[in-house]
Design an enzyme around this catalytic site. Structure first.
Site, PDB file in Angstrom:
ATOM      1  N   CYS A  73      17.721  14.202 124.772  1.00  0.00           N
ATOM      2  CA  CYS A  73      16.518  15.045 124.735  1.00  0.00           C
ATOM      3  C   CYS A  73      16.758  16.145 123.716  1.00  0.00           C
ATOM      4  O   CYS A  73      17.670  16.971 123.883  1.00  0.00           O
ATOM      5  CB  CYS A  73      16.240  15.638 126.115  1.00  0.00           C
ATOM      6  SG  CYS A  73      14.854  16.798 126.145  1.00  0.00           S
ATOM      7  N   HIS A 165      11.137   5.460 120.235  1.00  0.00           N
ATOM      8  CA  HIS A 165       9.856   6.108 119.962  1.00  0.00           C
ATOM      9  C   HIS A 165       8.952   5.163 119.198  1.00  0.00           C
ATOM     10  O   HIS A 165       9.417   4.376 118.363  1.00  0.00           O
ATOM     11  CB  HIS A 165      10.054   7.373 119.121  1.00  0.00           C
ATOM     12  CG  HIS A 165      10.771   8.457 119.828  1.00  0.00           C
ATOM     13  ND1 HIS A 165      10.128   9.438 120.531  1.00  0.00           N
ATOM     14  CD2 HIS A 165      12.102   8.700 119.956  1.00  0.00           C
ATOM     15  CE1 HIS A 165      11.025  10.257 121.055  1.00  0.00           C
ATOM     16  NE2 HIS A 165      12.231   9.827 120.723  1.00  0.00           N
ATOM     17  N   GLU A 214       5.882  11.199 127.082  1.00  0.00           N
ATOM     18  CA  GLU A 214       7.301  10.906 127.214  1.00  0.00           C
ATOM     19  C   GLU A 214       7.538   9.865 128.307  1.00  0.00           C
ATOM     20  O   GLU A 214       6.981   9.967 129.408  1.00  0.00           O
ATOM     21  CB  GLU A 214       8.085  12.172 127.534  1.00  0.00           C
ATOM     22  CG  GLU A 214       8.195  13.131 126.359  1.00  0.00           C
ATOM     23  CD  GLU A 214       9.350  14.104 126.522  1.00  0.00           C
ATOM     24  OE1 GLU A 214      10.494  13.631 126.705  1.00  0.00           O
ATOM     25  OE2 GLU A 214       9.103  15.318 126.471  1.00  0.00           O
ATOM     26  N   CYS A 223       8.408  17.546 122.403  1.00  0.00           N
ATOM     27  CA  CYS A 223       9.484  16.565 122.499  1.00  0.00           C
ATOM     28  C   CYS A 223      10.292  16.644 121.203  1.00  0.00           C
ATOM     29  O   CYS A 223       9.766  16.346 120.137  1.00  0.00           O
ATOM     30  CB  CYS A 223       8.930  15.153 122.707  1.00  0.00           C
ATOM     31  SG  CYS A 223      10.200  13.863 122.743  1.00  0.00           S
ATOM     32  N   GLY A 226      10.978  13.308 119.694  1.00  0.00           N
ATOM     33  CA  GLY A 226       9.685  12.804 119.244  1.00  0.00           C
ATOM     34  C   GLY A 226       9.238  13.446 117.949  1.00  0.00           C
ATOM     35  O   GLY A 226       8.654  12.788 117.078  1.00  0.00           O
TER      36      GLY A 226
END
Length: 277
Positions: A73, A165, A214, A223, A226
């Site tokens: 993360c 992703h 997410e 994110c 992301g």
């Protein structure tokens, strides 16, 4: 047994952070779901455990609010870096994750806020690295949402930043039903491990507006991985330069896809409160 924690966030993407370097922390999925419930628990997008590491300054373990473990993360990495280096001394931290090793530097720190930059490593662009369930060009996936002859969204780009992703390019991100489309794509058979779903609107060569669904957490305000994946996807398509500001619901991150192929993410950290689980 109670465990002390810090409630932290990076651009509103919020976490419960537990220091488990001395005492093991292995919560059950039902505990994580209860703590993560915003109505009856603490409420968070991800639960973060800081553990000891033989090869780095720490190991960061991540659970989504649904109780599932994920690889990494980006926003949490900034928070963990701040926690490990609250005096913002001039040093590079190595933080290991299930998605691979990362390096971070705290640029500014005070009692409740800070700024950190994280080297997220090289993006993974091969279909097996995402992973996909079948061989496909990750620059232009054969994937459509909506009627076959008039799809709402189509031909996204796939990127792994240690976690999977898929980035859709849209004209106006404010008109996207992120919840409906994101939940549909997250569990699409093309993505055997699930996927994080981004919707990107290119403002100019150095600015991208993005919203995110997410995997395992739903809509979040920001994110980090992301944002990195979105910049890589836009640059691969020739829509932006290799450095851009990615503006999410929670605010902006500065993302650079450097000449050494590493992606650098810089943004804020905030401490909300302390508590006990």
């Amino acid at each position: 047994m109670t465990r002390s924690f810090l409630k932290m966030n990076g651009l509103g993407n919020d976490f419960v952070v537990v220091d488990a370097r001395k005492d093991a922390f292995a919560p059950a999925p039902e505990e994580i779901r209860a703590w993560g419930d915003r109505a009856s628990g603490v409420g968070f997008d991800q639960l973060i455990s800081i553990e000891s590491s033989d090869s780095g300054d720490a190991f960061m373990r991540v659970w989504n609010s649904d109780g599932g473990t994920v690889e990494t993360c980006g926003n949490a990495l900034r928070c963990v870096a701040w926690y490990l280096n609250q005096d913002a001394s001039d040093r590079t931290l190595k933080i290991d994750t299930l998605g691979g090793a990362t390096k971070a530097r705290v640029l500014r720190a005070d009692a409740k806020t800070g700024t950190a930059s994280v080297d997220m490593g090289q993006p993974r662009l091969d279909w097996r690295e995402i992973p996909l369930s079948e061989e496909m060009d990750t620059l232009r996936l054969e994937l459509k949402v909506g009627p076959y002859d008039a799809p709402l969204y189509h031909t996204p780009c796939a990127v792994s930043m240690g976690n999977p992703h898929v980035v859709f390019f849209v004209d106006d991100v404010s008109k996207v039903d992120v919840a409906a489309t994101g939940s549909l794509i997250e569990n699409h058979p093309l993505f055997p491990e699930g996927v994080n779903v981004e919707f990107a609107q290119v403002i100019d060569r150095n600015t991208i507006r993005m919203r995110v669904w997410e995997r395992g957490a739903g809509i979040t305000k920001a994110c980090g991985t992301g944002a990195c994946a979105t910049l890589v996807a836009c640059a691969r398509r020739g829509l932006t330069d290799r450095t851009a500001t990615v503006i999410m619901d929670g605010g902006p991150l500065h993302i650079q896809w450097a000449d050494n192929d590493h992606v650098f993410m810089t943004g804020p950290v905030e401490v909300e409160f302390e508590g006990e689980l």
